[in-house]
Design an enzyme around this catalytic site. Structure first.
Site, PDB file in Angstrom:
ATOM      1  N   HIS A 146      -5.800   7.199   8.506  1.00  0.00           N
ATOM      2  CA  HIS A 146      -6.352   6.328   7.457  1.00  0.00           C
ATOM      3  C   HIS A 146      -7.790   6.726   7.137  1.00  0.00           C
ATOM      4  CE1 HIS A 146      -2.938   3.651   8.686  1.00  0.00           C
ATOM      5  NE2 HIS A 146      -2.856   3.564   7.369  1.00  0.00           N
ATOM      6  N   ASN A 147      -7.921   7.822   6.427  1.00  0.00           N
ATOM      7  CA  ASN A 147      -9.228   8.355   6.040  1.00  0.00           C
ATOM      8  C   ASN A 147      -9.227   8.714   4.561  1.00  0.00           C
ATOM      9  OD1 ASN A 147      -7.883  10.909   5.887  1.00  0.00           O
ATOM     10  ND2 ASN A 147      -8.173  11.159   8.095  1.00  0.00           N
ATOM     11  N   ALA A 148     -10.321   9.299   4.083  1.00  0.00           N
ATOM     12  CA  ALA A 148     -10.455   9.599   2.654  1.00  0.00           C
ATOM     13  C   ALA A 148      -9.476  10.670   2.184  1.00  0.00           C
ATOM     14  CB  ALA A 148     -11.890  10.024   2.342  1.00  0.00           C
ATOM     15  N   VAL A 149      -9.025  11.537   3.090  1.00  0.00           N
ATOM     16  CA  VAL A 149      -8.054  12.569   2.705  1.00  0.00           C
ATOM     17  C   VAL A 149      -6.702  11.906   2.394  1.00  0.00           C
ATOM     18  CG1 VAL A 149      -6.981  14.768   3.316  1.00  0.00           C
ATOM     19  CG2 VAL A 149      -9.259  14.207   4.188  1.00  0.00           C
ATOM     20  N   HIS A 150      -6.346  10.902   3.192  1.00  0.00           N
ATOM     21  CA  HIS A 150      -5.125  10.127   2.903  1.00  0.00           C
ATOM     22  C   HIS A 150      -5.259   9.450   1.532  1.00  0.00           C
ATOM     23  CE1 HIS A 150      -1.939   7.146   3.058  1.00  0.00           C
ATOM     24  NE2 HIS A 150      -2.826   6.162   3.080  1.00  0.00           N
ATOM     25  N   HIS A 186      -7.099   1.895  -1.713  1.00  0.00           N
ATOM     26  CA  HIS A 186      -6.124   1.002  -1.078  1.00  0.00           C
ATOM     27  C   HIS A 186      -6.301   0.842   0.436  1.00  0.00           C
ATOM     28  CE1 HIS A 186      -4.123   4.684   0.211  1.00  0.00           C
ATOM     29  NE2 HIS A 186      -3.363   3.948   1.002  1.00  0.00           N
ATOM     30  N   ASP A 187      -7.051   1.737   1.078  1.00  0.00           N
ATOM     31  CA  ASP A 187      -7.258   1.638   2.535  1.00  0.00           C
ATOM     32  C   ASP A 187      -8.729   1.694   2.934  1.00  0.00           C
ATOM     33  OD1 ASP A 187      -4.785   1.202   3.767  1.00  0.00           O
ATOM     34  OD2 ASP A 187      -4.223   3.318   3.686  1.00  0.00           O
ATOM     35  N   ASP A 296       1.890   5.595  -1.281  1.00  0.00           N
ATOM     36  CA  ASP A 296       1.311   5.294   0.024  1.00  0.00           C
ATOM     37  C   ASP A 296       2.151   5.842   1.176  1.00  0.00           C
ATOM     38  OD1 ASP A 296      -0.506   4.199   1.836  1.00  0.00           O
ATOM     39  OD2 ASP A 296       0.529   2.264   1.894  1.00  0.00           O
ATOM     40  N   GLN A 347       9.270   9.092  13.253  1.00  0.00           N
ATOM     41  CA  GLN A 347       9.456   9.542  11.876  1.00  0.00           C
ATOM     42  C   GLN A 347      10.881   9.306  11.379  1.00  0.00           C
ATOM     43  OE1 GLN A 347       6.991  10.465   9.731  1.00  0.00           O
ATOM     44  NE2 GLN A 347       5.836   9.685  11.479  1.00  0.00           N
TER      45      GLN A 347
END
Length: 420
Positions: A146-150, A186-187, A296, A347
């Site tokens: 959950h970072n800016a790349v996501h 969104h995160d 998402d 997964q």
């Protein structure tokens, strides 16, 4: 006894009882300083991370690096990648490296320009860029997932979905701007732990939002705080900005995985009854919610090399939470036990129960476009690869168990022989 420590969001929290309060600094090892009162914090709707950054600036501490000190070769490669930003095999990890960790800002500036949003809404480019930087910096780079790349990855996926003919033919500039902003933000300020963790550690955010969509509410309110602080939309009529804020909230809150069935049932009903009217703003908004939900969780629908990286990152974040829970003698959350919950098994379950049902409905909505079929094909291939890896793990585990049993038997025999 009492434990008073500062959480990731900067509000001093108190815990009484057998569990010590979890200090969110353990998640990212970032030393924080300063004091922000709870009332002031809630009133300003700002994350502590941005407050701390601003206070450093006020104290005259210059940020370590300027945003765009990039080698011309890298800039050229990044520009070339942006020319293919609508391709589903877009490599966001490479793009982030080429932009020196500024994938979200660079991508948003490009997409707002491509979609004509800067001109249509008469946005000031400097203010827009500053707002995008605020959003990017509000993500925690220490989070594996959950970072800016996501956020950039979700934004690129949203761009692809907004171009699907079934949707694109009806979208207004406001719809497009809302879709991109919601995807990007969104995160924001995600602490790297999930809602049940916040609830059982009695985090102030869980109390503030009464244990309902805790993280999503925080992401939305943080976004509104940044929008207001930046004054990006200050030139627009008040009723327009209020509508934008409410719609952003509705979109971001739709990403709560606990509401998955609610949206699936509603989408199935619309598709079965063929009663979606995209000329209607309400129906368009609903499909924007569905598009954001797809964006998402689209990682399993990417090419294997990208999908696998995301899978390993999200599981690493789960395991970190599990380690934290174990350290403080809390019950380890589902999917967070590295000894029991393997990446392949996590997964496969995620794909089967969450991703497949949503993307099959999305394909039905779009009319099985090349993009939808491509995503479903990747999903099936990736699921087969995870199943193969799981089978190998089980085979290896059985082999090791067998070996261990032989060794144990031999050890027992030796012990019996040495006993007088």
């Amino acid at each position: 006894g009492d434990a008073r420590v500062r959480g990731q969001t900067g509000v001093v929290s108190e815990r009484r009882g057998s569990y010590p309060f979890i200090d969110f600094r353990l998640l990212n090892n970032t030393a924080l300083s300063g004091e922000v009162g709870t009332k002031k914090k809630v009133k300003r709707l700002l994350s502590f991370q941005r407050y701390f950054h601003a206070s450093r600036l006020l104290r005259g501490i210059v940020p370590q690096a300027s945003l765009y000190l990039l080698d011309e070769d890298y800039l050229g490669q990044a520009r070339h990648m942006l020319s293919k930003v609508g391709m589903w095999d877009f490599d966001i990890f490479l793009f982030d490296r080429l932009t020196n960790g500024n994938s979200l800002v660079t991508l948003l500036c490009h997409l707002f320009n491509v979609h004509g949003l800067i001109h249509h809404f008469q946005l000031d480019m400097v203010t827009l860029h500053r707002f995008f930087v605020m959003v990017q910096e509000d993500y925690h780079s220490q989070n594996p997932y959950h970072n800016a790349v996501h956020a950039a990855d979700v934004t690129q996926a949203m761009h692809c979905y907004l171009r699907e003919p079934k949707l694109a033919n009806f979208l207004t500039p406001l719809d497009i701007m809302l879709g991109l902003l919601a995807a990007a933000a969104h995160d924001v300020d995600h602490p790297g732990v999930n809602q049940p963790f916040l609830i059982k550690t009695k985090h102030h955010l869980a109390s503030l939002y009464q244990n309902v969509s805790v993280l999503e509410n925080h992401h939305w309110r943080s976004t509104i705080g940044m929008l207001r602080e930046s004054r990006l939309l200050a030139h627009l009529p008040k009723e327009v900005t209020q509508d934008i804020e409410q719609q952003l909230g509705s979109l971001i809150l739709a990403t709560d995985i606990n509401r998955q069935n609610e949206f699936l049932i509603r989408l199935k009903s619309h598709l079965d009854n063929q009663d979606l009217r995209l000329e209607d703003a309400q129906d368009r908004h609903f499909m924007l919610q569905i598009a954001l939900k797809c964006a998402d969780i689209c990682n399993p629908c990417r090419v294997w090399d990208l999908s696998k990286q995301w899978s390993e990152r999200v599981c690493e974040e789960f395991y970190r939470q599990g380690d934290l829970e174990q350290k403080f003698e809390l019950e380890i959350s589902p999917l967070c036990n590295q000894q029991k919950d393997t990446v392949p098994s996590i997964q496969i379950g995620f794909m089967t129960y969450i991703v497949e049902p949503l993307f099959e409905r999305w394909a039905q909505f779009t009319g099985n476009t090349p993009l939808s079929e491509n995503m479903l094909n990747h999903l099936r291939r990736n699921k087969a690869k995870w199943r193969s890896l799981l089978h190998k793990q089980h085979s290896s585990s059985r082999s090791n168990d067998h070996s261990g049993q032989v060794t144990g038997s031999q050890e027992q025999t030796l012990n019996e022989e040495e006993t007088p």
